[in-house]
Design a protein around this motif. Structure first.
Motif, PDB file in Angstrom:
ATOM      1  N   ASP A   1       0.856  -1.176   0.000  1.00  0.00           N
ATOM      2  CA  ASP A   1       0.000   0.000   0.000  1.00  0.00           C
ATOM      3  C   ASP A   1       0.898   1.233   0.000  1.00  0.00           C
ATOM      4  O   ASP A   1       2.120   1.136   0.129  1.00  0.00           O
ATOM      5  CB  ASP A   1      -0.894  -0.057   1.246  1.00  0.00           C
ATOM      6  CG  ASP A   1      -1.877   1.098   1.327  1.00  0.00           C
ATOM      7  OD1 ASP A   1      -2.435   1.494   0.292  1.00  0.00           O
ATOM      8  OD2 ASP A   1      -2.083   1.620   2.438  1.00  0.00           O
ATOM      9  N   CYS A   2       0.313   2.405  -0.100  1.00  0.00           N
ATOM     10  CA  CYS A   2       1.088   3.644  -0.114  1.00  0.00           C
ATOM     11  C   CYS A   2       0.784   4.532   1.092  1.00  0.00           C
ATOM     12  O   CYS A   2       1.650   4.784   1.912  1.00  0.00           O
ATOM     13  CB  CYS A   2       0.831   4.406  -1.412  1.00  0.00           C
ATOM     14  SG  CYS A   2       1.778   5.932  -1.557  1.00  0.00           S
ATOM     15  N   GLY A   3      -0.454   5.009   1.198  1.00  0.00           N
ATOM     16  CA  GLY A   3      -0.812   5.961   2.237  1.00  0.00           C
ATOM     17  C   GLY A   3      -0.688   5.377   3.630  1.00  0.00           C
ATOM     18  O   GLY A   3      -1.222   4.311   3.918  1.00  0.00           O
ATOM     19  N   ASP A   4       0.050   6.065   4.481  1.00  0.00           N
ATOM     20  CA  ASP A   4       0.332   5.650   5.855  1.00  0.00           C
ATOM     21  C   ASP A   4       1.024   4.292   5.919  1.00  0.00           C
ATOM     22  O   ASP A   4       1.041   3.639   6.959  1.00  0.00           O
ATOM     23  CB  ASP A   4      -0.915   5.688   6.734  1.00  0.00           C
ATOM     24  CG  ASP A   4      -1.286   7.116   7.136  1.00  0.00           C
ATOM     25  OD1 ASP A   4      -0.417   8.009   7.021  1.00  0.00           O
ATOM     26  OD2 ASP A   4      -2.428   7.338   7.561  1.00  0.00           O
ATOM     27  N   THR A   5       1.596   3.877   4.799  1.00  0.00           N
ATOM     28  CA  THR A   5       2.451   2.696   4.737  1.00  0.00           C
ATOM     29  C   THR A   5       3.841   3.135   4.270  1.00  0.00           C
ATOM     30  O   THR A   5       4.832   2.875   4.934  1.00  0.00           O
ATOM     31  CB  THR A   5       1.860   1.640   3.780  1.00  0.00           C
ATOM     32  OG1 THR A   5       0.560   1.275   4.247  1.00  0.00           O
ATOM     33  CG2 THR A   5       2.741   0.407   3.704  1.00  0.00           C
TER      34      THR A   5
END
Length: 167
Positions: free
Chosen positions: A5-9
Motif C-alpha cells: 500500500d502507499c498511504g500511511d504505509t
C-alpha cells in the motif's frame, strides 16, 4: 512478491499536498520507505503497488523519489474500479505476476489499514502484514478477517520479516 500500500504505509497521509484537481502533488515519505523499496528490488522481490486513490497522485508521489518505473506492477483503485478490500484489487495485482511465480503462498500484502489491506489480503489467501505506524484508521481487530498474519512498526522491519521469518 510484495504487494504494498502507499498511504500511511510508505507516505504520511497527513502531509499530502493536493493540486486543484484533487491529485496529490507532494507528500513526506516515512523514514526507511524509499530504502525499503530499493532493498526489495535489489533482493529480487517483485513489488506491486496495491493502493486506493488516483493514478496521477501515485505517479506524482513515486516520480518524486525516482521509483515509479521500478514497480513491477501498479494496481490503483481508480484504474481497477474498486476499492480494497474488494477481491478485484488483489486479483489485478496477482494477474500481473509472471505465471511461473503466481503462487499465493509466496505473496505478502503490506498495509496500514486492517479493514482494507489486511482483510483484503486475508480473504484473497495471501500473507498479511500490518504496518502499525499511523495513528489513523483502525487499531482493533473488529472482525475476524482483520487479524494480520504479522505486525511491523516501521517500513524497514519488513526486510527482517521477509528474510528471517518468511524465507
Amino acid at each position: 512478491a510484495v504487494f504494498i500500500d502507499c498511504g500511511d504505509t510508505l507516505v504520511d497521509e497527513s502531509t499530502q499536498i493536493f493540486d486543484d484537481e484533487g491529485n496529490v502533488i507532494d507528500v513526506k515519505f516515512f523514514d526507511g520507505a524509499k530504502e525499503l523499496l530499493c532493498r526489495l528490488k535489489s533482493k529480487g522481490y517483485i513489488v506491486v503497488l496495491v493502493a486506493d486513490g488516483r493514478v496521477k497522485s501515485f505517479e506524482n508521489i513515486f516520480n518524486k523519489i525516482g521509483f515509479l518505473n521500478e514497480f513491477d506492477g501498479f494496481v490503483v483503485s481508480e484504474k481497477v474500479g474498486a476499492l480494497k478490500p474488494d477481491r478485484k484489487m488483489f486479483e489485478a495485482a496477482f494477474n500481473l505476476l509472471p505465471e511461473d511465480i503466481r503462487n499465493k503462498e509466496n505473496i505478502v500484502m503490506v498495509g496500514n489499514n486492517l479493514k482494507r489491506d489486511i482483510k483484503g489480503a486475508n480473504n484473497f489467501g495471501i500473507t498479511s502484514v500490518w504496518l502499525n505506524l499511523s495513528p489513523r484508521y483502525f487499531h482493533e481487530f473488529e472482525e475476524g478477517d482483520w487479524q494480520p498474519d504479522y505486525e511491523i512498526h516501521s517500513p524497514l522491519e519488513l526486510m527482517d520479516l521477509l528474510e528471517n521469518t518468511l524465507s
